[in-house]
Design a protein around this motif. Sequence first.
Motif, PDB file in Angstrom:
ATOM      1  N   GLN A  80       0.874  -1.171   0.000  1.00 35.16           N
ATOM      2  CA  GLN A  80       0.000   0.000   0.000  1.00 35.16           C
ATOM      3  C   GLN A  80       0.920   1.232   0.000  1.00 35.16           C
ATOM      4  OE1 GLN A  80      -3.606   0.070   0.178  1.00 35.16           O
ATOM      5  NE2 GLN A  80      -3.199   2.204  -0.350  1.00 35.16           N
ATOM      6  N   PRO A  81       1.585   1.475  -1.138  1.00 30.45           N
ATOM      7  CA  PRO A  81       2.640   2.495  -1.149  1.00 30.45           C
ATOM      8  C   PRO A  81       2.163   3.907  -0.824  1.00 30.45           C
ATOM      9  CG  PRO A  81       2.106   1.796  -3.376  1.00 30.45           C
ATOM     10  CD  PRO A  81       1.408   0.854  -2.461  1.00 30.45           C
ATOM     11  N   ARG A  82       0.920   4.236  -1.170  1.00 29.83           N
ATOM     12  CA  ARG A  82       0.409   5.588  -0.889  1.00 29.83           C
ATOM     13  C   ARG A  82      -0.993   5.499  -0.304  1.00 29.83           C
ATOM     14  NH1 ARG A  82       3.195  10.098  -3.513  1.00 29.83           N
ATOM     15  NH2 ARG A  82       4.965   9.274  -4.694  1.00 29.83           N
ATOM     16  N   VAL A  83      -1.288   6.449   0.568  1.00 27.75           N
ATOM     17  CA  VAL A  83      -2.576   6.456   1.266  1.00 27.75           C
ATOM     18  C   VAL A  83      -3.208   7.844   1.151  1.00 27.75           C
ATOM     19  CG1 VAL A  83      -1.899   4.653   2.885  1.00 27.75           C
ATOM     20  CG2 VAL A  83      -1.453   7.054   3.454  1.00 27.75           C
ATOM     21  N   GLY A  84      -4.473   7.910   1.559  1.00 26.76           N
ATOM     22  CA  GLY A  84      -5.202   9.170   1.453  1.00 26.76           C
ATOM     23  C   GLY A  84      -5.089  10.067   2.666  1.00 26.76           C
ATOM     24  N   GLY A  85      -4.597   9.523   3.783  1.00 23.41           N
ATOM     25  CA  GLY A  85      -4.486  10.341   4.978  1.00 23.41           C
ATOM     26  C   GLY A  85      -3.524   9.750   5.979  1.00 23.41           C
ATOM     27  N   ILE A  86      -2.866  10.612   6.722  1.00 28.16           N
ATOM     28  CA  ILE A  86      -1.943  10.209   7.784  1.00 28.16           C
ATOM     29  C   ILE A  86      -2.275  11.033   9.023  1.00 28.16           C
ATOM     30  CG2 ILE A  86       0.461  10.161   8.550  1.00 28.16           C
ATOM     31  CD1 ILE A  86       1.248   9.921   5.559  1.00 28.16           C
ATOM     32  N   LEU A  87      -2.514  10.346  10.125  1.00 31.87           N
ATOM     33  CA  LEU A  87      -2.813  11.000  11.402  1.00 31.87           C
ATOM     34  C   LEU A  87      -1.765  10.604  12.426  1.00 31.87           C
ATOM     35  CD1 LEU A  87      -4.637  12.543  13.450  1.00 31.87           C
ATOM     36  CD2 LEU A  87      -5.869  10.371  13.779  1.00 31.87           C
ATOM     37  N   ALA A  88      -1.235  11.601  13.137  1.00 32.17           N
ATOM     38  CA  ALA A  88      -0.300  11.337  14.230  1.00 32.17           C
ATOM     39  C   ALA A  88      -0.718  12.152  15.442  1.00 32.17           C
ATOM     40  CB  ALA A  88       1.128  11.684  13.817  1.00 32.17           C
TER      41      ALA A  88
END
Length: 293
Positions: free
Chosen positions: A84-92
């Motif tokens: 899954q090389p790219r995603v629609g969102g990243i939350l930290a």
Amino acid sequence: VLAAEVLEYLREPPEGVIVDCTIGLGGHAGLLLEANPQLRLIGLDVDEANLEMARKQLSPFEGRFRLVPANFTELADVLRRLRQPRVGGILADLGFSSNQLADPLRGLSFETDGPLDMRLDRSRGPTAADLVNTLPEGELSDLLYIQSQERHSRRIARRICQERRRGRVDSTAVLARLVAAAIGQNPQSHRSRIHPATRTFLALRMAVNEELTALRRLLGQCPECLVSGGRVAVIAFHSGEDRIVKEEFRARANAGQYRTLTRKPVGAGEEEKRRNPRSRSAKIRVAEMVGDT
């Protein structure tokens, strides 16, 4: 914390997968999965106990999430392994979960006495006690000042070094008492809501877990992990973290990679602060990927 803001910015990503880099107990993840039935989620955490609790919390969404025992500095590698090389969102969410803070064996809090550990991953690295008992006075003072802007850092470091000549400082209660004595404040009679040892504990926790270095490594990987239009949202709890996020987002916006969606960091409203005092210091910043790097 900041549940409404997380939903506002991340509930409808341009690609149907989001990474929660700090899954914790699954609070944000559960809200996102409930709000968008098409959403899938990858959750990371170095704490195996957190992963187990998150798995139970997210059980109503079985089949739509995957939990991975990993530090968020491994984000790009994890996504490659999952194809899954790219995603629609990243939350930290850079805060600690309530169960970690409440566990006296972790030594993250001075509310109850416990070993002066502070490691998130207890299988590696020096403990807070190791730093407190081995660093030269000048280095210990610098650590407190640089990591948490503790203005009494020299007095605190001097008092700790005096104490450790008599014996090892290895408990949270002893350290909290030393800091209060160095500053000349009685925690019970102090009018402020902030305990005098708060910044010392924060600085040691950040140093033990290399939190600022890890945050920079995470932010550096985000562009290669986001699709065009994908968003990265970071919830910080103190100025050092927030400054790094602000500067990273600004630099990438100037380079044409990001569009900043929060001109200033967004904090909790008064109602949330009353309901959850821990949200008082939480600030979220969000940026959107403009195009492929």
